[in-house]
Design an enzyme around this catalytic site. Sequence first.
Site, PDB file in Angstrom:
ATOM      1  N   ASP A  54       0.852  -1.789  -0.461  1.00 56.63           N
ATOM      2  CA  ASP A  54      -0.089  -0.222   0.190  1.00 56.63           C
ATOM      3  C   ASP A  54       1.162   1.578  -0.167  1.00 56.63           C
ATOM      4  OD1 ASP A  54      -1.745   1.637   0.489  1.00 56.63           O
ATOM      5  OD2 ASP A  54      -2.470   1.057   1.926  1.00 56.63           O
ATOM      6  N   ASP A  91      -3.135   2.275  -5.825  1.00 54.31           N
ATOM      7  CA  ASP A  91      -1.776   2.293  -5.279  1.00 54.31           C
ATOM      8  C   ASP A  91      -2.297   1.385  -3.943  1.00 54.31           C
ATOM      9  OD1 ASP A  91      -4.135   3.285  -4.168  1.00 54.31           O
ATOM     10  OD2 ASP A  91      -3.520   5.129  -2.441  1.00 54.31           O
ATOM     11  N   GLU A  92      -2.777   0.182  -4.674  1.00 57.91           N
ATOM     12  CA  GLU A  92      -2.283  -0.965  -3.728  1.00 57.91           C
ATOM     13  C   GLU A  92      -2.751  -2.573  -4.421  1.00 57.91           C
ATOM     14  OE1 GLU A  92      -5.160  -0.834  -0.178  1.00 57.91           O
ATOM     15  OE2 GLU A  92      -5.765   0.348  -1.489  1.00 57.91           O
TER      16      GLU A  92
END
Length: 393
Positions: A9, A111-112
């Site tokens: 993350d 974003d993960e």
Amino acid sequence: MDRVVLHVDVNNAFLSWTACYMLNQGSRIDIRGRYAVIGGDESKRKGIVLAKSNLCKSRGVITGEPIYYAKKKCSYLEVYSPNIKLYKYYSDMMYNYLKLYSDDIERYSIDECFIEISGFRDPVKLAYTIKEDIKKKFGFTVNVGVGNNKLLAKMASDFEKPDKVHTLFYDEIEKKMWPLDIENLFMIGKSYSKKLRNLNINTIYDLAHSDENMLKIYFKSMGIKMFKYANGIDNSKVESDYGLPKSISTSEVLPYDYGDREKIYKVIKDLSMQTGKKLREKNMYASLVHVGIKYNDFSKVSKQISLNNYISSDIDIYNYAITLFDKLWVDEDKKVRGVAVGVANLSETYIEQLDLFNVNDNKKNNVKVQKTIDEIRKKYGDKSIIYADDIKN
């Protein structure tokens, strides 16, 4: 051997990626260490804080509030515009790096990522390697959670930020997860936590030791999911795609969870255009359209429709895709995190079923019009022709 999953993350992704880009362009300031936010244009009534620096956080600035209020808390606020293309660039960079370790990688959001690493002898050591490599190679930091399934890995990555590695294995649930307040359990928002607290369920331990049948009465199927999550149970797979074989498809992980149907329609339109372009570049037609949705609770749903005729135009793909999406997204309380549009049952020949009432004339016209549009776009660029409802007032 127990299953092991990593959850990677990015810390404060939008602000951090903007800072990296500015530094790479020669800037002498790192906005991560200033009173800076990422937000929309106030003059267009889109002035919402999308990301904030730690200094802004210390002044009480919160994500989602109007920039007008953020400036009242911090008069010298620096506001930087969001840049989705830039975010995708850094997201792709991280994704391609992570693929060095496993082909079983799932983009949960821009974003993960989840990574299946069950075969690695020392998963915690690997997590530290990934964290340090990303910081050195790309200039931004990540948290990495290590767990026995996707739920536990994600919970672990949220423990303490930034730039940390945390574990949450089955034998650590009692010590690390159960004492947490109920709001900390994945997928328990303000609405659910308030209802749970009214039932005297205040911690994840309380939920894990509740009566499952009682939870089902109050929360229906979500009650069963809550109970399982509180006990660390999650059997969902790390999936790298939507699983449609012998097809052409395009997917997009959204920059944040979408709950606005019109915004999702625009994404579907873009994906339909990209899918149609790929289809026509292969000089092929399709008689099946497929739509997949990724929700913000790990779950995925999909639906497809088989057609009597073959199609290849953007507008035909889009119309079927919208119909499928409307049938899929029946619970608008669940936010959408990713969308895929695909076509299958491909043919190099245009085949049309005879229709006594000529209801397929539009499809014939669509094919002809699309060929003309493609020729113009090839000569003058993809944006030389756009749809009327895409024109900004």
